[in-house]
Structures are given as structure tokens and as C-alpha cells.
Write a protein that holds these residues in place. Structure first.
Motif, PDB file in Angstrom:
ATOM      1  N   ARG A 209       9.073  -2.632  13.166  1.00 51.40           N
ATOM      2  CA  ARG A 209       8.842  -2.853  11.739  1.00 51.40           C
ATOM      3  C   ARG A 209       7.812  -3.955  11.495  1.00 51.40           C
ATOM      4  O   ARG A 209       8.022  -4.890  10.700  1.00 51.40           O
ATOM      5  CB  ARG A 209      10.152  -3.176  11.013  1.00 51.40           C
TER       6      ARG A 209
ATOM      7  N   TYR B  92      11.631   0.210   5.052  1.00 52.30           N
ATOM      8  CA  TYR B  92      11.010   0.912   6.188  1.00 52.30           C
ATOM      9  C   TYR B  92      11.542   2.332   6.342  1.00 52.30           C
ATOM     10  O   TYR B  92      10.824   3.203   6.838  1.00 52.30           O
ATOM     11  CB  TYR B  92      11.234   0.116   7.483  1.00 52.30           C
TER      12      TYR B  92
ATOM     13  N   ALA C 268       7.724   1.928  11.823  1.00 50.68           N
ATOM     14  CA  ALA C 268       8.763   1.798  10.791  1.00 50.68           C
ATOM     15  C   ALA C 268      10.157   1.965  11.373  1.00 50.68           C
ATOM     16  O   ALA C 268      11.114   1.364  10.891  1.00 50.68           O
ATOM     17  CB  ALA C 268       8.533   2.831   9.680  1.00 50.68           C
TER      18      ALA C 268
ATOM     19  N   ASP D 272       9.756  -3.449   1.325  1.00 50.23           N
ATOM     20  CA  ASP D 272      10.100  -3.596   2.740  1.00 50.23           C
ATOM     21  C   ASP D 272      11.094  -2.507   3.146  1.00 50.23           C
ATOM     22  O   ASP D 272      11.868  -2.691   4.094  1.00 50.23           O
ATOM     23  CB  ASP D 272      10.707  -4.981   2.992  1.00 50.23           C
TER      24      ASP D 272
ATOM     25  N   TYR E  22       9.112   5.436   6.572  1.00 52.76           N
ATOM     26  CA  TYR E  22       9.222   6.426   7.643  1.00 52.76           C
ATOM     27  C   TYR E  22       9.291   7.849   7.059  1.00 52.76           C
ATOM     28  O   TYR E  22       8.587   8.756   7.517  1.00 52.76           O
ATOM     29  CB  TYR E  22      10.465   6.135   8.480  1.00 52.76           C
TER      30      TYR E  22
ATOM     31  N   LYS F 207       4.965  -5.136   9.699  1.00 57.37           N
ATOM     32  CA  LYS F 207       4.325  -4.786   8.434  1.00 57.37           C
ATOM     33  C   LYS F 207       2.803  -4.876   8.535  1.00 57.37           C
ATOM     34  O   LYS F 207       2.079  -4.042   7.998  1.00 57.37           O
ATOM     35  CB  LYS F 207       4.847  -5.719   7.343  1.00 57.37           C
TER      36      LYS F 207
ATOM     37  N   ILE G 156       4.270   0.724   1.245  1.00 56.45           N
ATOM     38  CA  ILE G 156       3.856  -0.268   2.249  1.00 56.45           C
ATOM     39  C   ILE G 156       3.512  -1.590   1.586  1.00 56.45           C
ATOM     40  O   ILE G 156       3.902  -2.665   2.055  1.00 56.45           O
ATOM     41  CB  ILE G 156       2.667   0.280   3.064  1.00 56.45           C
TER      42      ILE G 156
END
Length: 1009
Positions: free
Chosen positions: A974, A937, A970, A935, A941, A976, A931
Motif C-alpha cells: 500500500r 486501498y 493496493a 486511503d 484495488y 501511496k 488515489i
């Protein structure tokens, strides 16, 4: 002149040496010739002796033939005399001659073994003689008188002719052989004499020739020595003036010359080295090397061999030098002296040896490291920054199915055919290389046989002195077995959840269906008791109420047990006055004790704090169950409840409670099962005393949910003692609001002036609720569904709404949401439902309801809820408690599902928690790394999804739901920032839960054997 004398003396010595060597060679030659002569003489004499033996042998053979012939003739003469005279003395003569003839033939058989023809004739004569002997025996056995003129029989005469013929042939053959062997014997004797004479002549000629050659050789060597000495003198002059460090050695290794530079090199004076042995001037380990160089020079003529040696200096130390050897003088192709050119390489060689020692140490260290990692039971490897493997262990070879030579120098792009796995490995390498951080992930390998291997891969950077990444190190642990356990747990979890869902659905539906009529029965009973009744009617009504309450208690036990098992049972954490609570709890039980004419005592130790923080309702439930059971099974004597406290530590105190009775007791064999579900002392107890057998099971689980312990001791017919301990936080003084509420509830017309809208589709429940509220002075209006509730609110205002949840057209949830969201109305709404298993409290509060009451209800509970909703002070207290505990906030750690799954097996629980602690902290940290630093995702996930499976078994408050939200974000928008915020809560919750998780594992740790 002196120089010439030295050279002459040297030449004389050389000549003397050559003479000595020549005489030595002559002696060797004479000895060898003499030995050859002896060997030749031995073989001649041996052959002559063998020839003599053959002549003697042939004479013996001839003598035996003659003897046999004579004996045969004598046999014929004796037989003839016997036939003529018939005298038996001739029979004896025949017998004697036959024996003698047999002996002769036997000797002939031995003597003719080397003569096949003679041996064959001997065998024939022996056979004929046997026939003659048989005929003679037949003649001798029968006495006859025969006319001498008749002679021998024709048959015997024929045999005699054959025998004489063969003996004649044998005699002739023997004479022939004797003549031949006699000739051979003469030949060998003559040859021996001739060879001896020739040998003497040859040896004499060889000796004369040898002496002549030796003399010529001595002359040539003397001249060569003289020329060599002269050349040597010239050479030494040249060497002395050349500035080179040289020595000259002879074939014996003695130093014959040393240049003046030897003093600078080794510290010796040149003349002090003359006569010394060159090999003695160096350490013993180098002598073999020097010998090999000289040998190579002599045998191959290779003058380019350079040797690195150590030579002793005058101070006794050794110095490294390099030397090259050249031949100086030769005689007859043989090198007599060698020149050794020497130069100093001491410092260079020491530096080289130091480097070699360091390189050897490096290789040893590398081998040591390789041996260590080869014996590590995990896959270990090291890559360079380009991703090429530079070091691997045996496990890596086994996993890849390749030899080390096939892996070293290669990259994952060539070795991993699965593109997804390759990208995972490349991403983790880049993460370690760029961010200098630890990277972990789960690797799945599909094996050829269809099997799947799971690896937990950890990569970390190897840094140089400047802190830069130099290499990437990887460790891979085989977690296939653990993964299979997890998959089995997930499967078992899914099956258990399905079974639990079916159970919950059944219990929820049944509780709803039962509670609805129960609400009518109890409510109507309460209303009926409030009217004027005669004694019989009152007694009947009270019995109905008692039976209904007993049935409701059974239903509540079943529901509580199901809630605990499903993990949806939540504890409240609020302050309460323990003395007041216990007195109020025992008050209704006192009547039951009085009915049975037994005593009921409460003893609270002064060291018990006045205020505790915890779930007071569950403490009441525990006490009611234990004391109620004690009263139920006690017919005489009494029941006592004793409460004490342990030492306060860090704001917490252990509350110790014991319930002692003098009842029927519990058999020792039943003590181990008394806390199990649906278990009673005996079947007769169930029939006699009633109950479901769930009370003690619920008590045990309620105690353990609060991290307490419970035990029992009992003696049949004397009574039982139940002891328990629950840790509580020590609280501050409780507000008087609760007391004021209870005081208000005891008064009449407590709901006077309050307008209440009741939403209920069941007519009986409508009547019960309405009459119960009207008795306390409330103004009541009815609505059959959520739609009518909304219409009523549009027409007028109400103080409180009692909202049933399951209604036709529009249910209670939908109606409440509409009131809050659309109508923007904040009227207090109290949920009323008979559905007690579906997390209804949470759903009610999510929909916007103010409070919650289950059906069937006690009137005073309903009044209290309404007053709470109307009281701003109470509302503020409730709100504060809700904010503090999250509306009966879930415990930090919930192991109920694990207990259910394991059947309360401590070892199974310990193993699962151990696996959880092995993987989950690292998984949480890895999620944080993903995280914060990437980036990716999809990776976020996957990691969140992987963690959910673990916290779904070892439940840590709301981690499961929050990880689900991270998954959702995610995969969705998305966001952040949202993920970071939720992860912070996950991390905080997990860190808070870690001590409790460790404590739970230690609590279930199997005893050491």
C-alpha cells in the motif's frame, strides 16, 4: 319632527307591505282550496258515473238472461210442433232460435267477466244448450211422425229443466246485483251533495280565520316596526359616535345605513351609499361568498363567520377588507336587517396573496421537476446531508419495490439490507458531502429470482449560493445488458486466450523443433557452397538451399501471422532512407524476374521524402510479398512498383505504393476474399506456384497495424494492381553508421581479432556457427550449457557471447542473469533461439542480453549483430533508439485482439469501442479520485481491477500491466507514492490514446441507412 314623519312614513310603508303580503297569501290559499274542491268533485263525479255504468251493465245482463230464456222456450215449442206435424218450417224456426240463443249466451259471457259465479253459470248453460242442440239436430235430421201425445223425449226434457234452472238462478243473481248497484249509485250521489256543502262551509271558516289572523299580524308588525325604527335611530347615533366602519343592510341587500368611517375606508360619503345594493359594491366573484356567510348566519346562527372580500372604492379600484355580519332586527323570528362591520386588510392580504402565489409557483415547479425526473429512464434521487431521501422518481420506486411514501424520509441504513452495499453508498455520500466531488461506482443488486442487476451510480453535490453542499443528487443507470456483454467478452477473451496459448505453444514448439534442423541444413549448405564443388554438386547444393529457404519462408509466414493474431507483433519506429531501402529490397527480386524473362521496374516520385520514420523491416516485408507474388503469377510482360507521397501535414505524410503486374489476374468473385488467411486464387495455383496463402493476409494486417489501407483491382489474364497507403513521420538524415556497417560486412575477415564464446547444445548448430564465424576470422570457443559459459568466463575474457536460450542444466536466461547480477560482467551477449513466439525478445532484454537473433540465421545478419555489439557508435545508436521506443515500443493502440474476436466485423468493433468510451474515461477519472483523495486501498484495488477488463480488450499500450501493478501495491504494501506515480503514467498514456481510440471507432462506424 321631520325625523318622526320619516319614521311614520316608514311604518305605513311597512304595514302596506304586510297587507300586500297577507292578500297574496289569502289568494294563494283560495286558489289551493278551489283546486282541492275541483279534485274532490272530479273524483265524486267519476265514481257516480262508474256506478251508473254498473247499473246499466247489470240491466243489459238481465235482459240477455230473459232473452235466452225466451229463446230456449221457443226452441222447445218449435220442436214440439215439428214432432206433432212433421212440418219442416218448424225446423227453420228451431235453427233461428238456436242462433239467437247462442248470441245471447255470447253476450252474457262478455257481460259477466267481473262476476265469476255468473260467468260459471253462463258456461254451464252454454254446455247444456250444446247438448240440446245436438239432440234437436238428431230429431230434425230424421223425418218422423209422432203421436203428439207422446211429448218430447225424456232426455230433452231433462236438459230443459237444467237450462231453465240455471237461467232462473242467473236472473235472480242479476236482480240482486242490480239492486246493490242501484243502492250504491244513490249513496254516491248523496255523498257528493253533502261533501260539496261541507267544503263550502270549511272554506268559508278558513277564509274568515285567515283574514282575522292577518289583521292581528298587521297590527303586531306595525307596532314592531315602530319600535324597530326607534331602536334604529338610537343605534345609528351610537354607531356614528363609535368610530367603527359599519353598514346596515336589509333583507334585499340594500344599504340602509353607513357609518362616517366609510369615507376613510372606501372614499364614499355615507349618504351616497343609502339605497345601493351591498353586493354591487364588490367584484362579482365575491358575491357568492357574502351570500354564503349570510345564509350560514340565518340557518345556523353562527355569528363568528368572518369574510375576506374586495370592495370597490370611490376611485374605481378594489380594496381588500375583512367583515363580520350580525343580525340587527327580527320580526317573528325572521331577520330583517344585518349589520356589517368592516376593517381594512388590504396590505396584509396582498402580501399574503403574494406569498401564496410564490408557494403555488414553488409547488408547480416542484411538480414540474417531479414529472420530469419521473420520465427520465434512470433512477434519480436527492438526499439531504443526513442521508435522508427527499426526492425520488418512479424508477427509484420500481427498483426498490416500495412506494414513494415508504422511501421519502428514510436512509440507506434502513432501506439497504446488504451491509457491503450500504457501506459503498455511505462512503460515496461522504465523499460528495465532504470533498464536493463527483463519485461514481458500480452497484450490484441480487434480485429475488436469482438474477443480478448492475447499476452505474453517479453522485454529485448540489451547492447553495455560498458554495456549500446543500443536497446530494444521485443518478443510477441500468448497465446490466452492457455488463453481460462485458462478461461475455471476458469469457470469450479467456477462451480465445486459452486457444491462442495452445496455438502459440504448438507453433513455438514446432518452430523450435523445425528451426533447429533448418539451421543445420542452411548452415551446412552455406559452408558446403564455400568449398570447391563441381557443377553438379554446386547445382544440387543450391537446390537444397533454395528448398530450405522456401521452407523457412513458409515457417516465417506462419509465425508472423500468429504473432499478428496474438497481438505480440510490435512495430519499430526508427528513421530509414526509403529509396535506398526499396532499391536494396528489389535487388534479390530482380534475379527472379530475370529468370522468368519479365521486367521489374521501380518508380519513386520526387515528392517522396528521403527519410521516413517507421518500421523499415515491415515495409520491406510488404514490398517483398507483393512484388514476389506479382513475379510469381506473371509469365510475360512485367511488374512495376510505383511510390508517391501525399501532402505533408503536421510532420506526417501518406506514402502511396502500387504494385502492377501483367500476370494471370484474379477473378472478380475472389477479390473479396483475397486478403483472407490461407486463401489463394485456386487449388491449382497452390500446386503450380506454391505458397501458404498467408502472404496477402499478413500484408493487409501489417498495413492496418500501421494505420494504413490496402486495396486490389484485377482482370483475369490481364493482370492486377495492389494499392496501399501507409502514414509515416517525415525524418531527418540517417547516420552513415548503417552504410558503414554494410560496407564492412561485404569485406572478408570482418571478425578478425574478435573472441567469441558460443553456447549451444546442438552439435550440428555448434558446427554451423563455429565454421561461419571462423570463415570471417573470429576466434571461437564452444560451451554446451550455461554452466560451462560461466566457467569459461571465469577463466578468460571474451568479446561477445552467442547464447542459446534452451540448454540443459542452466539455460541461457539464467546464465545471463548470473553474469550480470553476480559476476557484474557487461560483456555483449547475443541471444540465439529457434523459439519465435513467446515474447522471447522482451524476455531476453529483461534478462540482460544485448541483442537477439533467431535461428536459422543468415550469416550476414549474424555478422551485423556481432559488429553492432562491438561498435560503441552503433551501440549508442541502438541504446538511443531503445530508450526512445522502449525496444520496439508497442503501438499506442492495439486492436488486434478485438479484430480477431470480432472476425473483423466493423459493427461489432464499433459497439465494443463505444462501450469502452462510455465507461473507461469515467473509470480512469474515478481511479484518480480514489488515489488522490482517499486511503481506501480496497476501493483502489477494485477500480483498477475493473479497468483491466476493459483495456484487456481495447489494448492501450502498457495500461493493463500498470493497472496490475496498482492492484498489486493496493493489496500489498500500500505504497501511496508508488501508486500515484504509476497512475500518472496510466493517465498520460490513456489521454494520448484517446484520439486514436475515437478515430478507430469512427473508422468502423456502420454506414447510415
Amino acid at each position: 319632527m321631520k325625523r318622526r314623519q320619516q319614521l311614520s312614513k316608514s311604518a305605513v310603508q311597512a304595514v302596506a307591505s304586510h297587507v300586500r303580503r297577507s292578500f297574496f297569501l289569502i289568494n294563494v290559499f283560495i286558489v289551493i282550496s278551489f283546486i282541492l274542491y275541483l279534485v274532490q268533485g272530479y273524483f265524486l263525479y267519476k265514481r257516480s258515473a262508474e256506478s251508473d255504468q254498473r247499473v246499466i251493465h247489470t240491466n243489459d245482463e238481465l235482459m240477455n238472461i230473459k232473452s235466452a230464456d225466451a229463446h230456449a222456450t221457443k226452441i222447445d215449442a218449435a220442436l214440439k210442433d215439428y214432432l206433432i206435424t212433421g212440418n219442416r218450417k218448424f225446423e227453420i224456426t228451431v235453427r233461428e232460435q238456436i242462433d239467437a240463443l247462442n248470441l245471447d249466451l255470447t253476450h252474457l259471457g262478455q257481460l259477466t267477466k267481473d262476476e265469476p259465479a255468473q260467468q260459471s253459470r253462463t258456461a254451464t248453460v252454454t254446455r247444456l244448450l250444446s247438448q240440446k242442440i245436438k239432440i234437436a239436430d238428431s230429431i230434425l235430421k230424421v223425418p218422423v211422425k209422432v203421436d203428439p201425445r207422446m211429448g218430447l223425449s225424456d232426455k230433452l226434457a231433462g236438459l230443459d229443466n237444467h237450462i231453465n234452472s240455471y237461467l232462473g238462478k242467473m236472473q235472480v243473481e242479476a236482480y240482486n246485483v242490480l239492486a246493490q248497484r242501484t243502492d250504491n249509485n244513490r249513496y254516491y250521489n248523496k255523498s257528493r251533495a253533502i261533501f260539496s256543502l261541507l267544503s263550502y262551509i270549511v272554506i268559508s271558516l278558513l277564509l274568515i280565520t285567515t283574514l282575522y289572523k292577518i289583521n292581528q299580524n298587521i297590527k303586531r308588525r306595525t307596532l314592531a316596526e315602530e319600535r324597530a325604527r326607534l331602536n334604529e335611530a338610537k343605534y345609528k347615533v351610537l354607531v356614528e359616535d363609535s368610530g367603527l366602519t359599519m353598514i346596515v343592510i336589509n333583507s334585499g341587500g340594500e344599504i340602509k345605513f353607513a357609518s362616517k368611517n366609510v369615507t376613510e375606508l372606501l372614499g364614499f360619503r355615507p349618504d351616497s351609499l343609502i339605497g345601493m345594493t351591498f353586493l354591487e359594491g364588490m367584484p362579482r366573484k365575491f358575491r357568492k361568498t357574502a351570500d354564503e356567510i349570510i345564509y350560514s348566519l340565518v340557518t345556523t346562527g353562527n355569528y363568528n363567520n368572518t369574510a375576506e372580500l374586495q370592495l370597490y372604492t370611490a376611485s374605481g379600484e378594489s380594496k381588500w377588507v375583512s367583515c363580520r355580519v350580525f343580525p340587527v332586527s327580527r320580526e317573528n323570528g325572521e331577520t330583517k336587517e344585518w349589520q356589517v362591520v368592516i376593517w381594512d386588510i388590504d396590505e396584509e392580504k396582498k402580501l399574503q396573496l403574494e406569498i401564496e402565489a410564490m408557494e403555488t409557483e414553488r409547488r408547480n415547479q416542484q411538480k414540474l421537476i417531479q414529472d420530469i425526473i419521473d420520465n427520465i429512464p434512470w433512477v434519480v434521487y436527492i438526499k439531504d446531508l443526513d442521508g435522508r431521501y427527499v426526492l425520488i422518481n418512479k424508477k427509484m420506486e420500481e427498483m426498490m419495490g416500495l412506494a414513494a411514501e415508504q422511501i421519502i424520509g428514510q436512509t440507506d441504513e434502513l432501506l439497504i439490507t446488504d451491509s457491503a452495499r450500504y457501506l459503498e453508498y455511505k462512503y460515496s455520500d461522504d465523499k460528495v458531502r465532504i470533498h464536493k466531488t463527483l463519485s461514481t461506482f458500480e452497484d450490484v443488486i441480487n434480485l429475488p429470482g436469482g438474477e443480478v442487476q448492475y447499476l452505474w451510480v453517479t453522485k454529485f453535490p448540489l451547492l447553495d449560493e455560498q458554495g456549500n453542499v446543500r443536497n446530494i443528487c444521485g443518478l443510477a443507470t441500468d448497465i446490466t445488458e452492457r455488463k453481460e456483454v462485458e462478461l461475455k467478452l471476458l469469457k470469450a477473451k479467456k477462451e480465445a486466450e486459452q486457444a491462442r496459448a495452445a496455438q502459440e505453444s504448438f507453433l513455438a514448439n514446432m518452430s523450435h523443433e523445425i528451426r533447429t534442423p533448418m539451421n543445420g541444413i542452411i548452415g551446412m549448405g552455406n559452408l558446403l557452397l564455400s568449398t570447391a564443388l563441381n557443377e553438379e554438386q554446386k547445382d544440387f547444393t543450391e537446390n537444397i538451399q533454395e528448398s530450405a529457404h522456401n521452407l523457412l519462408a513458409i515457417i516465417n509466414d506462419l509465425l508472423d501471422f500468429s504473432k499478428i493474431k496474438s497481438g505480440k507483433f510490435q512495430l519499430e519506429h526508427s528513421p530509414f532512407k526509403v529509396r535506398q531501402l526499396l532499391n536494396r529490397t528489389l535487388y534479390p527480386l530482380q534475379f527472379k524476374a530475370d529468370e522468368k524473362l519479365i521486367g521489374l521496374e521501380l518508380e519513386i516520385d520526387p515528392n517522396v521524402p528521403d527519410v521516413l520514420v517507421g518500421d523499415s523491416l515491415r515495409l520491406q516485408q510488404i514490398v517483398i510479398n507483393l512484388v514476389g507474388n506479382a513475379i510469381k503469377f506473371t509469365s510475360k510482360g512485367g511488374v512495376s512498383l510505383k511510390v508517391s507521397a501525399g501532402q505533408e501535414e503536421k510532420g506526417y505524410v501518406d506514402i502511396l505504393i502500387s504494385v502492377t503486374d501483367t500476370g494471370i489476374g484474379i477473378p472478380e468473385a475472389k477479390l473479396a476474399y483475397i486478403f483472407e488467411s490461407f486463401t489463394q486464387n485456386s487449388a491449382s495455383s497452390s500446386r503450380k506456384y506454391g505458397g501458404t496463402g498467408l502472404g496477402l493476409a499478413i500484408v493487409k494486417q501489417l498495413v492496418e497495424l500501421q494505420y494504413g489501407e490496402i486495396s486490389v483491382s484485377s482482370t483475369v489474364n490481364k493482370g492486377s494492381v495492389f494499392s496501399l497507403m501507409i502514414p509515416y513521420k517525415v525524418g531527418v538524415e540517417v547516420s552513415d553508421t548503417e552504410d558503414q556497417l554494410h560496407h564492412i560486412i561485404e569485406s572478408k575477415s570482418m571478425l578478425s581479432g574478435i573472441n567469441i564464446l558460443v553456447a549451444e547444445d546442438n552439435l550440428i548448430n555448434q558446427k554451423v556457427v563455429k565454421n561461419t564465424l571462423l570463415k570471417q576470422g573470429a576466434s571461437v570457443e564452444l560451451a554446451f550449457n550455461g554452466k560451462e559459459v560461466i566457467e569459461h568466463l571465469k577463466k578468460r575474457d571474451f568479446d561477445v557471447i552467442l547464447m542459446d536460450l534452451q540448454m540443459p542444466e542452466v539455460d541461457g536466461y539464467s546464465a545471463t542473469r548470473y553474469i550480470r547480477a553476480v559476476m557484474k560482467n557487461n560483456i555483449p551477449i547475443l541471444a540465439m533461439t529457434a523459439d519465435a513466439l513467446k515474447g522471447e525478445a522482451e524476455r531476453c532484454f529483461e534478462a540482460g542480453m544485448t541483442g537477439f537473433i533467431s535461428k536459422p540465421f543468415e550469416p550476414k545478419d549474424l555478422y551485423e549483430q556481432i559488429l553492432r555489439a562491438r561498435s560503441e557508435s552503433v551501440t549508442s545508436i541502438i541504446s538511443a533508439q531503445q530508450n526512445k521506443s522502449g525496444m520496439e515500443q508497442a503501438p499506442l493502440l492495439d486492436l488486434s485482439y478485438l479484430y480477431e474476436l470480432s472476425g473483423n466485423d466493423p459493427k461489432y468493433i464499433y459497439d465494443v469501442i463505444e462501450i469502452f468510451l462510455d465507461s473507461t474515461p469515467g473509470g480512469v477519472a474515478q481511479l484518480g479520485e480514489l488515489i488522490r483523495n482517499t486511503d481506501d486501498y480496497d476501493a483502489i484495488y477494485k477500480q483498477a481491477h475493473s479497468l483491466k477488463s476493459s483495456v484487456g480488450i481495447v489494448k492501450v499500450r502498457d495500461m493493463f500491466d500498470k493497472l496490475g501493478k496498482i492492484e498489486e501495491i493496493a493489496r500489498g504494501d500500500r505504497n501511496k507514492a508508488a501508486i500515484i506515480s504509476i497512475y500518472a503514467e496510466v493517465e498520460s498514456t490513456f489521454n494520448q490514446a484517446m484520439p486514436e481510440i475515437i478515430g478507430a471507432m469512427e473508422k468502423n462506424k456502420p454506414a447510415a441507412i
